[in-house]
Design a protein around this motif. Structure first.
Motif, PDB file in Angstrom:
ATOM      1  N   SER A  80       0.853  -1.175   0.000  1.00 15.54           N
ATOM      2  CA  SER A  80       0.000   0.000   0.000  1.00 15.54           C
ATOM      3  C   SER A  80       0.890   1.226   0.000  1.00 15.54           C
ATOM      4  N   LEU A  81       0.881   1.976  -1.125  1.00 18.39           N
ATOM      5  CA  LEU A  81       1.773   3.112  -1.290  1.00 18.39           C
ATOM      6  C   LEU A  81       0.994   4.344  -1.714  1.00 18.39           C
ATOM      7  N   PRO A  82       1.356   5.538  -1.176  1.00 17.39           N
ATOM      8  CA  PRO A  82       0.749   6.762  -1.690  1.00 17.39           C
ATOM      9  C   PRO A  82       1.378   7.131  -3.016  1.00 17.39           C
ATOM     10  N   LEU A  83       0.612   7.750  -3.905  1.00 21.41           N
ATOM     11  CA  LEU A  83       1.114   8.121  -5.222  1.00 21.41           C
ATOM     12  C   LEU A  83       0.630   9.521  -5.556  1.00 21.41           C
ATOM     13  N   THR A  84       1.569  10.400  -5.861  1.00 21.77           N
ATOM     14  CA  THR A  84       1.234  11.785  -6.146  1.00 21.77           C
ATOM     15  C   THR A  84       0.499  11.901  -7.471  1.00 21.77           C
ATOM     16  N   ALA A  85      -0.553  12.719  -7.503  1.00 25.44           N
ATOM     17  CA  ALA A  85      -1.314  12.933  -8.732  1.00 25.44           C
ATOM     18  C   ALA A  85      -0.470  13.696  -9.745  1.00 25.44           C
ATOM     19  N   ALA A  86      -0.827  13.568 -11.029  1.00 25.94           N
ATOM     20  CA  ALA A  86      -0.118  14.273 -12.091  1.00 25.94           C
ATOM     21  C   ALA A  86      -1.110  15.089 -12.894  1.00 25.94           C
ATOM     22  N   ALA A  87      -0.685  16.275 -13.346  1.00 27.43           N
ATOM     23  CA  ALA A  87      -1.590  17.165 -14.074  1.00 27.43           C
ATOM     24  C   ALA A  87      -2.105  16.523 -15.356  1.00 27.43           C
ATOM     25  N   TRP A  88      -1.307  15.624 -15.964  1.00 28.87           N
ATOM     26  CA  TRP A  88      -1.712  15.012 -17.238  1.00 28.87           C
ATOM     27  C   TRP A  88      -2.648  13.824 -17.044  1.00 28.87           C
ATOM     28  N   CYS A  89      -2.836  13.398 -15.825  1.00 29.05           N
ATOM     29  CA  CYS A  89      -3.745  12.279 -15.519  1.00 29.05           C
ATOM     30  C   CYS A  89      -4.962  12.868 -14.811  1.00 29.05           C
ATOM     31  N   GLU A  90      -5.970  13.210 -15.602  1.00 27.00           N
ATOM     32  CA  GLU A  90      -7.096  13.970 -15.068  1.00 27.00           C
ATOM     33  C   GLU A  90      -8.062  13.069 -14.305  1.00 27.00           C
ATOM     34  N   ALA A  91      -8.627  13.636 -13.224  1.00 25.37           N
ATOM     35  CA  ALA A  91      -9.669  12.935 -12.474  1.00 25.37           C
ATOM     36  C   ALA A  91     -10.867  12.683 -13.398  1.00 25.37           C
ATOM     37  N   PRO A  92     -11.554  11.564 -13.216  1.00 28.14           N
ATOM     38  CA  PRO A  92     -11.464  10.659 -12.057  1.00 28.14           C
ATOM     39  C   PRO A  92     -10.405   9.573 -12.188  1.00 28.14           C
ATOM     40  N   ARG A  93      -9.641   9.591 -13.258  1.00 26.17           N
ATOM     41  CA  ARG A  93      -8.587   8.577 -13.386  1.00 26.17           C
ATOM     42  C   ARG A  93      -7.468   8.865 -12.382  1.00 26.17           C
ATOM     43  N   LYS A  94      -6.694   7.826 -12.073  1.00 28.77           N
ATOM     44  CA  LYS A  94      -5.608   7.947 -11.115  1.00 28.77           C
ATOM     45  C   LYS A  94      -4.359   7.246 -11.647  1.00 28.77           C
ATOM     46  N   LEU A  95      -3.220   7.693 -11.146  1.00 31.08           N
ATOM     47  CA  LEU A  95      -1.962   7.022 -11.484  1.00 31.08           C
ATOM     48  C   LEU A  95      -1.833   5.727 -10.697  1.00 31.08           C
ATOM     49  N   GLU A  96      -1.421   4.665 -11.393  1.00 26.77           N
ATOM     50  CA  GLU A  96      -1.127   3.397 -10.754  1.00 26.77           C
ATOM     51  C   GLU A  96       0.269   2.952 -11.154  1.00 26.77           C
ATOM     52  N   ARG A  97       1.045   2.549 -10.181  1.00 27.90           N
ATOM     53  CA  ARG A  97       2.387   2.031 -10.457  1.00 27.90           C
ATOM     54  C   ARG A  97       2.241   0.581 -10.887  1.00 27.90           C
ATOM     55  N   VAL A  98       2.622   0.279 -12.128  1.00 32.18           N
ATOM     56  CA  VAL A  98       2.359  -1.053 -12.681  1.00 32.18           C
ATOM     57  C   VAL A  98       3.615  -1.907 -12.815  1.00 32.18           C
ATOM     58  N   ALA A  99       4.792  -1.297 -12.751  1.00 27.31           N
ATOM     59  CA  ALA A  99       6.031  -2.076 -12.842  1.00 27.31           C
ATOM     60  C   ALA A  99       7.160  -1.275 -12.221  1.00 27.31           C
ATOM     61  N   THR A 100       8.103  -1.975 -11.625  1.00 32.08           N
ATOM     62  CA  THR A 100       9.282  -1.340 -11.058  1.00 32.08           C
ATOM     63  C   THR A 100      10.484  -2.256 -11.240  1.00 32.08           C
ATOM     64  N   ASP A 101      11.663  -1.669 -11.122  1.00 29.17           N
ATOM     65  CA  ASP A 101      12.887  -2.445 -10.985  1.00 29.17           C
ATOM     66  C   ASP A 101      13.745  -1.736  -9.952  1.00 29.17           C
ATOM     67  N   ASP A 102      13.994  -2.416  -8.834  1.00 25.66           N
ATOM     68  CA  ASP A 102      14.808  -1.816  -7.775  1.00 25.66           C
ATOM     69  C   ASP A 102      16.290  -2.161  -7.940  1.00 25.66           C
ATOM     70  N   PHE A 103      16.624  -2.844  -9.027  1.00 26.99           N
ATOM     71  CA  PHE A 103      18.011  -3.168  -9.379  1.00 26.99           C
ATOM     72  C   PHE A 103      18.735  -3.913  -8.249  1.00 26.99           C
ATOM     73  N   ARG A 104      18.075  -4.967  -7.785  1.00 28.00           N
ATOM     74  CA  ARG A 104      18.679  -5.844  -6.784  1.00 28.00           C
ATOM     75  C   ARG A 104      18.699  -7.303  -7.229  1.00 28.00           C
TER      76      ARG A 104
END
Length: 251
Positions: free
Chosen positions: A15-39
């Motif tokens: 469960s992570l907070p995610l800052t909104a972006a001006a280009w992603c207009e409500a009611p849509r939201k940003l979702e983090r879908v992939a990461t690489d922590d390089f480990r």
């Protein structure tokens, strides 16, 4: 600060907070879908290196690239929809193997929305820069040419078109602006990079945003934009360290 995000990562739900972006207009939201922590090595990347002396490692939270010649590192998953790529990068002196280019600070570069002319995944290449001339893609070279240019190009499959750029006066192409501190690399100074690719709308026709440290270096509102494909980190005769790679989608 946005609401908590339930993120699947390595079989866990975080469960992570995610800052909104001006280009992603409500009611849509940003979702983090992939990461690489390089480990955990380079399993999620495909390497193309012009010189076998290139050294690329992903461990302890750092993707470390040290290469004497051209190198591309492709994220294996295609990207589409309204998305952003974010990561932090720092340029260090090029390795001794770079010969006359050893010690220089240069070439934090990238391809994105790349597909072959038949619509397929980019086929393997040698890592030599000229080998990508026929690959339709967007390209940014930040601090390229020994830190004297920062340019946005469109490869259309037959030519490389300069869309916008900054350059030192001695090598500037027509229409380019002078280089500034915001368009130049500094030794071992982390830069937060964000690439945004989104479907243009009547209210916001901008489909491409390329930012460094929240400064929008390039934006585009083209009639026929490229909106999906593959991403690669690209460099030559340089050393780069990349951290905190993530892909977000506006849904």
């Amino acid at each position: 600060m946005g609401p908590p995000l339930r993120l699947p990562l390595c079989g866990l739900i975080l469960s992570l907070p995610l800052t909104a972006a001006a280009w992603c207009e409500a009611p849509r939201k940003l979702e983090r879908v992939a990461t690489d922590d390089f480990r955990a090595g380079l399993a999620r990347w495909r390497l193309e290196a012009e010189d076998t002396r290139a050294i690329v490692t992903a461990e302890n939270g750092v993707l470390d690239i040290a290469t004497p010649a051209g190198l591309s590192l492709w994220w294996r998953e295609p990207l589409g929809g309204d998305y952003a790529i974010r990561f932090t990068a720092a340029a260090l002196p090029a390795p001794a193997s770079a010969g006359p280019h050893a010690g220089r600070i240069s070439d934090l570069n990238m391809f994105w929305n790349a597909l072959e002319t038949d619509g397929g995944e980019p086929y393997p290449r040698s890592g030599k820069f000229a080998g990508y001339d026929g690959l339709p893609t967007y390209y940014v070279g930040f601090g390229a040419n020994a830190n004297t240019t920062t340019r946005l190009r469109l490869y259309d499959g037959s030519q490389r078109r300069l869309l916008a750029g900054f350059a030192d006066a001695s090598i500037a192409e027509p229409g380019e602006l002078p280089m500034t501190p915001a368009t130049r690399l500094l030794t071992n100074k982390p830069i937060s990079v964000e690439i945004v690719s989104r479907q243009p709308t009547a209210a916001d026709p901008i489909h491409l945003r390329w930012s460094a440290d929240s400064n929008e270096v390039f934006t585009r509102a083209d009639a026929n934009p490229r909106l999906h494909g593959y991403f690669a980190l690209r460099t030559t005769a340089s050393r780069l360290q990349i951290r905190d790679f993530q892909i977000l989608q506006c849904r």
